[in-house]
Design a protein around this motif. Structure first.
Motif, PDB file in Angstrom:
ATOM      1  N   HIS A 156      15.990  -6.687   5.317  1.00 41.95           N
ATOM      2  CA  HIS A 156      16.821  -7.534   6.067  1.00 41.95           C
ATOM      3  C   HIS A 156      18.090  -8.120   5.095  1.00 41.95           C
ATOM      4  CE1 HIS A 156      12.850  -7.917   8.116  1.00 41.95           C
ATOM      5  NE2 HIS A 156      13.709  -8.419   9.048  1.00 41.95           N
ATOM      6  N   ASP A 157      18.642  -8.634   5.853  1.00 41.09           N
ATOM      7  CA  ASP A 157      19.979  -8.989   5.117  1.00 41.09           C
ATOM      8  C   ASP A 157      19.897 -10.069   4.038  1.00 41.09           C
ATOM      9  OD1 ASP A 157      22.694  -9.557   4.733  1.00 41.09           O
ATOM     10  OD2 ASP A 157      23.254 -10.157   6.571  1.00 41.09           O
ATOM     11  N   TRP A 158      20.535  -9.591   3.060  1.00 39.61           N
ATOM     12  CA  TRP A 158      20.533 -10.570   1.725  1.00 39.61           C
ATOM     13  C   TRP A 158      21.834 -11.146   1.251  1.00 39.61           C
ATOM     14  CZ3 TRP A 158      20.247  -5.236   1.484  1.00 39.61           C
ATOM     15  CH2 TRP A 158      21.342  -4.355   0.768  1.00 39.61           C
ATOM     16  N   ARG A 159      22.993 -10.683   2.106  1.00 43.56           N
ATOM     17  CA  ARG A 159      24.141 -11.331   1.597  1.00 43.56           C
ATOM     18  C   ARG A 159      24.438 -12.678   1.833  1.00 43.56           C
ATOM     19  NH1 ARG A 159      27.230  -7.037   5.923  1.00 43.56           N
ATOM     20  NH2 ARG A 159      25.392  -8.207   7.234  1.00 43.56           N
ATOM     21  N   GLU A 160      25.427 -13.130   1.115  1.00 44.28           N
ATOM     22  CA  GLU A 160      25.936 -14.713   0.974  1.00 44.28           C
ATOM     23  C   GLU A 160      26.159 -15.234   2.370  1.00 44.28           C
ATOM     24  OE1 GLU A 160      28.750 -17.426  -1.706  1.00 44.28           O
ATOM     25  OE2 GLU A 160      28.922 -15.324  -1.601  1.00 44.28           O
ATOM     26  N   GLY A 161      25.512 -16.098   2.545  1.00 46.87           N
ATOM     27  CA  GLY A 161      25.587 -16.832   3.878  1.00 46.87           C
ATOM     28  C   GLY A 161      24.235 -16.404   4.874  1.00 46.87           C
ATOM     29  N   SER A 162      23.270 -15.689   4.434  1.00 47.12           N
ATOM     30  CA  SER A 162      22.210 -15.343   5.162  1.00 47.12           C
ATOM     31  C   SER A 162      21.186 -16.163   4.858  1.00 47.12           C
ATOM     32  CB  SER A 162      22.030 -13.988   4.923  1.00 47.12           C
ATOM     33  OG  SER A 162      21.604 -13.788   3.555  1.00 47.12           O
ATOM     34  N   GLU A 163      20.246 -16.251   5.756  1.00 53.17           N
ATOM     35  CA  GLU A 163      19.039 -16.777   5.583  1.00 53.17           C
ATOM     36  C   GLU A 163      18.259 -16.541   4.311  1.00 53.17           C
ATOM     37  OE1 GLU A 163      14.725 -18.003   7.668  1.00 53.17           O
ATOM     38  OE2 GLU A 163      16.042 -16.684   8.818  1.00 53.17           O
ATOM     39  N   GLN A 164      18.222 -15.421   3.984  1.00 54.32           N
ATOM     40  CA  GLN A 164      17.428 -14.783   2.809  1.00 54.32           C
ATOM     41  C   GLN A 164      18.144 -15.188   1.649  1.00 54.32           C
ATOM     42  OE1 GLN A 164      15.223 -10.858   0.989  1.00 54.32           O
ATOM     43  NE2 GLN A 164      16.530 -10.594   2.607  1.00 54.32           N
ATOM     44  N   TYR A 165      19.686 -15.057   1.428  1.00 50.85           N
ATOM     45  CA  TYR A 165      20.338 -15.564   0.555  1.00 50.85           C
ATOM     46  C   TYR A 165      20.176 -16.923  -0.055  1.00 50.85           C
ATOM     47  CZ  TYR A 165      24.655 -15.988  -2.603  1.00 50.85           C
ATOM     48  OH  TYR A 165      25.410 -16.418  -3.712  1.00 50.85           O
ATOM     49  N   ASN A 166      19.990 -17.782   0.976  1.00 53.21           N
ATOM     50  CA  ASN A 166      19.759 -19.300   0.697  1.00 53.21           C
ATOM     51  C   ASN A 166      18.240 -19.330   0.049  1.00 53.21           C
ATOM     52  OD1 ASN A 166      22.371 -20.043   1.726  1.00 53.21           O
ATOM     53  ND2 ASN A 166      21.406 -20.227   3.809  1.00 53.21           N
ATOM     54  N   PHE A 167      17.296 -18.532   0.699  1.00 49.75           N
ATOM     55  CA  PHE A 167      15.839 -18.472   0.061  1.00 49.75           C
ATOM     56  C   PHE A 167      15.974 -18.114  -1.525  1.00 49.75           C
ATOM     57  CE2 PHE A 167      12.868 -15.535  -1.465  1.00 49.75           C
ATOM     58  CZ  PHE A 167      11.800 -16.521  -1.871  1.00 49.75           C
ATOM     59  N   ILE A 168      16.790 -16.997  -1.641  1.00 47.83           N
ATOM     60  CA  ILE A 168      16.819 -16.320  -2.981  1.00 47.83           C
ATOM     61  C   ILE A 168      17.545 -17.396  -4.158  1.00 47.83           C
ATOM     62  CG2 ILE A 168      17.915 -14.867  -4.580  1.00 47.83           C
ATOM     63  CD1 ILE A 168      17.903 -12.720  -2.121  1.00 47.83           C
ATOM     64  N   GLU A 169      18.419 -18.201  -3.687  1.00 47.55           N
ATOM     65  CA  GLU A 169      19.035 -19.280  -4.406  1.00 47.55           C
ATOM     66  C   GLU A 169      18.113 -20.546  -4.521  1.00 47.55           C
ATOM     67  OE1 GLU A 169      23.467 -21.403  -5.497  1.00 47.55           O
ATOM     68  OE2 GLU A 169      23.013 -20.622  -3.426  1.00 47.55           O
ATOM     69  N   HIS A 170      17.448 -20.931  -3.904  1.00 49.38           N
ATOM     70  CA  HIS A 170      16.446 -21.631  -3.842  1.00 49.38           C
ATOM     71  C   HIS A 170      15.211 -21.332  -4.751  1.00 49.38           C
ATOM     72  CE1 HIS A 170      14.185 -25.431  -2.765  1.00 49.38           C
ATOM     73  NE2 HIS A 170      13.061 -24.598  -2.656  1.00 49.38           N
ATOM     74  N   CYS A 171      14.778 -20.197  -4.606  1.00 55.40           N
ATOM     75  CA  CYS A 171      13.765 -19.826  -5.521  1.00 55.40           C
ATOM     76  C   CYS A 171      14.177 -19.752  -7.051  1.00 55.40           C
ATOM     77  CB  CYS A 171      13.219 -18.226  -5.012  1.00 55.40           C
ATOM     78  SG  CYS A 171      11.951 -17.508  -5.997  1.00 55.40           S
ATOM     79  N   LEU A 172      15.427 -19.247  -7.191  1.00 55.14           N
ATOM     80  CA  LEU A 172      15.852 -19.253  -8.458  1.00 55.14           C
ATOM     81  C   LEU A 172      16.216 -20.491  -9.209  1.00 55.14           C
ATOM     82  CD1 LEU A 172      18.276 -16.132  -8.324  1.00 55.14           C
ATOM     83  CD2 LEU A 172      15.900 -16.014  -9.034  1.00 55.14           C
ATOM     84  N   ALA A 173      16.722 -21.532  -8.289  1.00 55.20           N
ATOM     85  CA  ALA A 173      17.184 -22.748  -8.748  1.00 55.20           C
ATOM     86  C   ALA A 173      16.257 -23.805  -9.205  1.00 55.20           C
ATOM     87  CB  ALA A 173      18.210 -23.367  -7.729  1.00 55.20           C
ATOM     88  N   SER A 174      15.008 -23.601  -8.444  1.00 57.99           N
ATOM     89  CA  SER A 174      13.750 -24.685  -8.354  1.00 57.99           C
ATOM     90  C   SER A 174      12.964 -24.372  -9.206  1.00 57.99           C
ATOM     91  CB  SER A 174      13.275 -24.473  -6.779  1.00 57.99           C
ATOM     92  OG  SER A 174      12.632 -23.363  -6.562  1.00 57.99           O
ATOM     93  N   VAL A 175      13.052 -23.389 -10.181  1.00 57.34           N
ATOM     94  CA  VAL A 175      11.820 -23.325 -11.304  1.00 57.34           C
ATOM     95  C   VAL A 175      12.358 -24.213 -12.591  1.00 57.34           C
ATOM     96  CG1 VAL A 175      13.017 -21.360 -12.238  1.00 57.34           C
ATOM     97  CG2 VAL A 175      10.618 -21.530 -12.634  1.00 57.34           C
ATOM     98  N   ASP A 176      11.139 -24.772 -12.978  1.00 51.58           N
ATOM     99  CA  ASP A 176      11.559 -25.563 -14.258  1.00 51.58           C
ATOM    100  C   ASP A 176      11.327 -24.460 -15.407  1.00 51.58           C
ATOM    101  OD1 ASP A 176      11.276 -27.205 -16.581  1.00 51.58           O
ATOM    102  OD2 ASP A 176       9.724 -28.705 -15.479  1.00 51.58           O
TER     103      ASP A 176
END
Length: 611
Positions: A424-444
């Motif tokens: 599925h689309d992973w490019r910037e602006g896609s739903e998955q791109y937003n998930f990936i950034e949240h996953c990476l950003a939310s870890v302590d």
């Protein structure tokens, strides 16, 4: 044995697969079912024994098949069919206006008659040892002449069956949506109108409790094309999932699968056990195995005509051998290579059951699970054989918000894993791109210092020939879209499948090595180490003759990756050979929390108030 065979039983072989597209090099796709003719030979015979299997509770047994033919040839072959009755009368018509073609099933496996019988060409007599697994139905064996390209059915065997073909089988553990939840998924022949499924479980040695299970299945209409909807179709049975909650971290639990029949009796599986996941951030020894593209192989040598997945059993057996030193497994796409032949999903879950019944077996989606034209997959090819993601989404649990969108995050102690869905689309602006950034950003990162990105297709770096030839050295648009996220959030390691080999890069950003060390990284990495671990079983992929500067190690062989976190500061990476379990490549990372906090190129704002 041949007397019960009725001529209409052959008609499906003549007519049922006129519209099936050849799906590349899958062994079962090599059989030209549409060309098959009935050529029953009264002087030919085939029989299988024992006829009853599983009396001792096993769901995997060996049978002996003996056969003879008056005009033997080196390309005679034995097909294994399940259900045993594959006659036209047992199949539904394509539509009410037309009788043929009838959409019946291909064999679940096959083997050449002379494989273990060197004198077969002269004597016309032979025997084979074949392994069967409990697959919710009975079996029969058919002797064919004419090879796989022009099959002629000459004899049909007696039926063989397990004592309870509906038994609960092949448990698959997976982490739930919270750290203290484990899910158990299994397959049976019992629908919700037949029995109530549940798991009986508890602390080892303590009183056991029962948790109910939900039940799923799918039919031919849920799939997207041939062969999944035609000769590859096989009833998947019923898939059950139970959620075991409020687990104590790192504690050993026992469990067994159960079905309560409506008459009050119970059907039980054998006893299993698992160790609950550690608390996020917990400082304990944690060992993770990662690989892609394993597929399934047959212990009896069946379906090896094309050397399709010759390393799969080696990888599986190595993991079983070392299972006491493995805590969780990630299989990152191209799971079974069923390619629309649905019987292979049962074969695969049986193959991995000694692993998946004891440790969480987590998945990523690959092209051979999902891709099909006009179904929303990012790539519009035919690689799934018409499955379009349906079998994998039902047969396995992943803690995704929507299993049709196969991306998710999961925590294991000091690890945070962000699993992408490259189909599925992973490019910037896609739903998955937003998930990936949240996953990476939310870890302590103070609690979970080891940040790992997983995906099937190579979104980072690979010098496999098919990537190098087009000049991208990765999936087009992969690095362009995601490398700024990997760099910003300081991803330690990104691991991929798809290219069937092993390759490791230096720590890298924007095609430039950010660290020249090869085996011991101390302090700041300044980039992400990219690894291809797609050599777990399927046919190997060649490398380009040119080895880029960023490519530190390459191996054209079967293998898998193991990560060992000793504590918050020390991580060991190993690449192991499937053939013997030896370590071919390794490195260590040693660092403190302040090294993660330190600014590197494009990982911090260019100016701060302090500056």
């Amino acid at each position: 044995m041949r007397a019960f065979f009725i001529l209409p039983a052959i008609l499906w072989l003549l007519l049922c697969s006129q519209r099936v597209i050849s799906h590349g090099d899958h062994p079962l796709a090599r059989i030209s079912i549409q060309k098959t003719v009935a050529a029953i030979d009264n002087n030919a015979s085939i029989r299988a024994f024992p006829s009853t299997l599983g009396a001792n509770g096993l769901n995997q047994e060996w049978v002996t098949v003996e056969y003879s033919i008056s005009n033997p040839a080196i390309d005679d072959w034995i097909g294994v069919f399940s259900p045993a009755n594959f006659s036209a009368a047992a199949c539904s018509a394509e539509n009410r206006m037309v009788s043929p073609p009838l959409l019946c099933n291909a064999p679940i496996k096959y083997q050449y008659a002379n494989r273990t019988n060197p004198t077969y060409k002269n004597t016309g007599k032979g025997s084979l040892k074949l392994q069967l697994i409990n697959q919710r139905s009975d079996f029969s064996f058919a002797l064919f002449s004419g090879g796989v390209s022009n099959p002629k059915l000459v004899a049909l065997s007696n039926k063989v069956a397990f004592v309870n073909p509906n038994a609960p089988v092949y448990p698959r553990l997976a982490q739930g949506k919270t750290w203290d939840e484990m899910t158990v998924t299994w397959t049976s022949g019992y629908g919700i109108n037949d029995a109530e499924p549940f798991v009986e479980w508890g602390l080892k040695g303590d009183e056991q409790r029962r948790s109910p299970a939900g039940t799923l299945t799918f039919d031919r209409n849920s799939l997207c094309g041939a062969p999944a909807t035609t000769v590859g179709w096989r009833d998947p049975g019923f898939i059950h999932t139970s959620y075991l909650k409020e687990l104590w971290p790192n504690v050993l639990y026992t469990y067994k699968l159960g079905h309560r029949l409506h008459n009050g009796s119970y059907i039980w599986s054998q006893n299993y056990q698992f160790r609950a996941s550690p608390y996020p951030g917990q400082n304990s020894l944690q060992r993770v195995v990662i690989f892609g593209d394993m597929g399934k192989d047959e212990a009896d040598g069946s379906n090896e005509y094309n050397n399709f997945q010759q390393g799969a059993l080696d990888t599986t057996n190595q993991l079983i051998k070392d299972l006491k030193n493995i805590d969780i497994v990630f299989h990152i796409g191209d799971i079974t290579y069923a390619n629309g032949y649905l019987s292979q999903w049962d074969q695969f879950t049986s193959q991995i059951a000694p692993i998946s019944s004891l440790v969480p077996y987590m998945l990523a989606s690959g092209n051979h699970e999902r891709d099909w034209p006009g179904t929303g997959s990012f790539y519009g090819n035919l690689d799934s054989g018409g499955e379009c993601g349906v079998p994998v989404q039902n047969m396995f649990y992943v803690p995704a918000e929507n299993r049709a969108k196969f991306w998710y995050s999961t925590d294991y102690g000091m690890f945070r894993f962000c699993i992408a869905d490259t189909e599925h689309d992973w490019r910037e602006g896609s739903e998955q791109y937003n998930f990936i950034e949240h996953c990476l950003a939310s870890v302590d990162r103070q609690k979970q210092p080891w940040l790992i990105f997983l995906a099937h297709r190579v979104l980072g770096y690979s010098s496999a020939t098919f990537y190098a030839d087009d000049g991208s050295f990765a999936e087009p648009m992969g690095r362009e879209s995601l490398q700024k996220l990997w760099q910003k959030y300081k991803v330690d390691i990104a691991i991929y499948g798809h290219a069937h080999n092993y390759e490791r890069t230096c720590p890298i950003y924007q095609n430039i090595c950010t660290n020249n060390e090869k085996h011991f990284y101390k302090g700041i990495l300044n980039g992400t180490i990219h690894v291809v671990a797609g050599g777990a079983g399927a046919g190997l992929a060649e490398f380009s003759t040119f080895q880029p500067k960023w490519s530190i190690f390459r191996d054209y062989d079967y293998g898998f990756v193991k990560l060992t976190a000793f504590n918050h500061s020390n991580l060991l990476f190993e690449y192991k050979k499937s053939g013997n379990g030896s370590v071919y490549d390794s490195f260590r990372i040693s660092r403190d929390y302040k090294d993660i906090l330190a600014c590197t190129m494009d990982s911090c704002p260019s100016t701060t108030l302090a500056s």
